[in-house]
Design an enzyme around this catalytic site. Structure first.
Site: not given
Ligand code: NAD
Length: 528
Positions: A239, A412, A295, A261, A186
């Site tokens: 995320g 962040e 990230c 992650e 997803k």
């Molecule tokens: P997010 O948490 O808003 O969304 C990530 C994913 O989760 C999306 O696909 C979203 O649709 C999904 N999602 C949201 N609510 C959900 C639920 N209730 N159930 C299942 N899935 C759900 O994050 P974002 O804004 O897309 O990404 C930014 C974040 O990701 C930042 O905090 C960043 O640091 C982190 N990130 C971490 C890494 C790493 O390697 N540690 C890499 C990239 C991004």
């Protein structure tokens, strides 16, 4: 920006979900338009799923896994498949890069680099597959054959973010397929296009139906079954921290394997003996590449007091000159934020810092139209001239006069911001660098090798760069300490995430143990 940003063949398919080997629309028939953050132009229309679509995808993945259609393919052959994926990705690189830039607004140059990294990831896991056949255990008994085998975890949900859409997905898909798992991907709802192209490649190369599935749509709608359904064995999520906590809680109901992650608040520690120019230049890269939507962004500059003033002056001067622009602006050095909502979030973070008493040295607001695609001079925080840009551009922002506990040091931003803290001793540098709930990455700049290694040992982050910022290798583990996550991607451990270790113990010479005495005489034939 007039170049072709459409998705070509994939956008004309019956729908953007790929379930059980076929393209399909959302069960409810809904769609979503994807707009390029650089200019708002609609670049794709994709299916907008619900939980029903996820359930169909989970059923397909479960059936394929239980049939053994992929898990029983010998691991070296699964590896060969991944190598073919890598080579097809290289052939279709330009198409993939354009789709990634269309969805994210990032420079086409960066998207092309991402596609190279993605192919390299598939190559790494392709070569690793089959080399992890298990091991013989020394049971200290010649009559025992004891071995460990690594089996696929099973059905894996993969939930990915929008900043490096296909790269983050590749870090999951490649090891999962190498291990023999089936999956449901997803992607983030704002950036599904390269995931669609990826499933197209897997299908084209003959991945059996049901092994790779794709559901598109908002997390809150399609997400819940992916972490709670009893037929899912593992959920791997990249995320935000809050979403990650929710996913872990949801997965706990069926005790799934969980890999997270999450975010970071990453220190970039500069000692006075560092190579000044290289450290300034890399501090810019660390904080402002992809407008800080990384990230592992070096969002906290931790600089030795004796050089702090010169260092920050130079950082501000350089940050003011960073050229903003869209994917096809060849002189642009960084691009827009992903959405209007995210731009507002970044601006709110900066406003809060200002209210708490921090000083904004440069940037600190959305860019005006005139500031995009142009060489900028020494913009000051309060001199917006003309209308705001159409795209979601935010000026590179340096924040100083911060004190411990301020929200700008804790939260962040995931945008182009960097805070400045100073230290006098190595001890202080360690304390500041570790003063975060996160623990994803950090850097140390010094020409003293001993100090560099001491710092690397004491900083509690999953990656430590010495005299560099941002590089990663597919063969090196990536992941976080603390609330930056659970588990590791990439490297041998990244494959291990998608495997279960099974101990097979065979007694080659079974004997009566005598543990329980035979207290009653065995009945004779007649008594029976
Ligand atoms: P997010 O948490 O808003 O969304 C990530 C994913 O989760 C999306 O696909 C979203 O649709 C999904 N999602 C949201 N609510 C959900 C639920 N209730 N159930 C299942 N899935 C759900 O994050 P974002 O804004 O897309 O990404 C930014 C974040 O990701 C930042 O905090 C960043 O640091 C982190 N990130 C971490 C890494 C790493 O390697 N540690 C890499 C990239 C991004």
């Amino acid at each position: 920006m007039t170049e072709n940003k459409s998705l070509g063949t994939v956008s004309s398919k019956a729908g953007s979900m790929f379930i059980n080997g076929a393209w399909a629309p959302a069960a409810a028939g809904d769609t979503r338009e994807i707009a390029c953050p650089a200019d708002g132009q609609v670049v794709a229309t994709v299916s907008e799923g619900t939980a029903e679509d996820s359930e169909r995808a989970i059923a397909a993945a479960r059936a394929s896994f239980d049939s053994g259609v992929w898990s029983s393919v010998p691991a070296p052959q699964r590896g060969d498949f991944l190598l073919k994926v890598a080579s097809r990705l290289r052939e279709r690189k330009e198409e993939f890069a354009r789709a990634e830039s269309a969805d994210t607004g990032k420079r086409i140059f960066e998207s092309r680099l991402d596609m190279d990294d993605i192919a390299a990831c598939f190559e790494y896991f392709g070569r690793l597959s089959g080399q992890q056949a298990g091991r013989i255990v020394d049971a200290s008994d010649n009559n025992v054959l004891s071995r460990i085998v690594y089996e696929p975890v099973g059905v894996c949900s993969m939930i990915t973010p929008w900043n490096y859409p296909l790269l983050q997905a590749a870090w999951k898909i490649a090891p999962a397929l190498a291990a023999g798992c089936s999956f449901i991907l997803k992607p983030a709802e704002l950036t599904p296009s390269t995931a669609i192209l990826m499933l197209d490649v897997l299908d084209e190369l003959g991945l059996p139906a049901g092994v790779g599935n794709l559901v598109t749509g908002a997390g809150a709608a399609v997400g819940p079954p992916l972490s709670s359904h009893p037929d899912v064995d593992m959920v791997s999520f990249t995320g935000g921290l809050v979403t990650g906590r929710g996913i872990a809680a949801s997965a706990a109901g069926t005790v799934k394997k969980v890999a997270l992650e999450l975010g970071g608040k990453n220190p970039n520690v500069i000692f006075a003996d560092a190579d000044f120019d290289a450290a300034v230049d890399n501090a810019l890269n660390g904080a402002f590449v992809h407008s800080g939507q990384v990230c592992s962004a070096g969002a906290r500059l931790v600089v030795e007091e004796s050089i702090a003033e010169d260092f920050v002056n130079e950082l501000v001067r350089r940050a003011n000159g960073i050229r903003l622009g869209g994917p096809y602006d060849e002189q642009a050095e960084t691009g827009p934020l992903i959405s209007a909502a995210h731009l507002e979030k970044v601006d709110a973070y900066v406003r809060k810092g200002r209210e708490e008493g921090a000083r904004i040295r440069c940037g600190g607001r959305p860019a005006t139209a005139a500031e995009v695609g142009a060489t900028r001079g020494a913009a000051t925080p309060n001199d917006p001239q003309g209308p705001k840009a159409v795209g979601h551009y935010y000026l590179p922002t340096v924040i100083d006069q911060v004190t411990a506990g301020m929200s700008v040091l804790v939260d962040e931003a995931f945008g182009p911001t960097i805070t400045v803290e100073t230290f006098r001793t190595e001890e202080e540098a360690v304390a500041i660098g570790n003063d975060t709930i996160y623990g994803l990455a950090g850097a140390v700049w010094t020409q003293d090798a001993g100090k560099a290694q001491r710092m690397a040992s004491r900083l509690r982050h999953g990656t430590i760069w010495i005299n560099d910022f941002h590089p990663y290798l597919p063969q090196a583990e990536w992941g976080g300490f603390g609330q930056s996550g659970v588990g590791r991607e990439l490297g041998p451990t990244g494959l291990g995430e998608y495997q279960e270790a099974k101990h097979v113990y065979q007694n080659l010479d079974p004997q009566v143990t005598g543990w329980f005495a035979d207290h009653q005489a065995r009945p004779t034939q007649e008594e029976n």
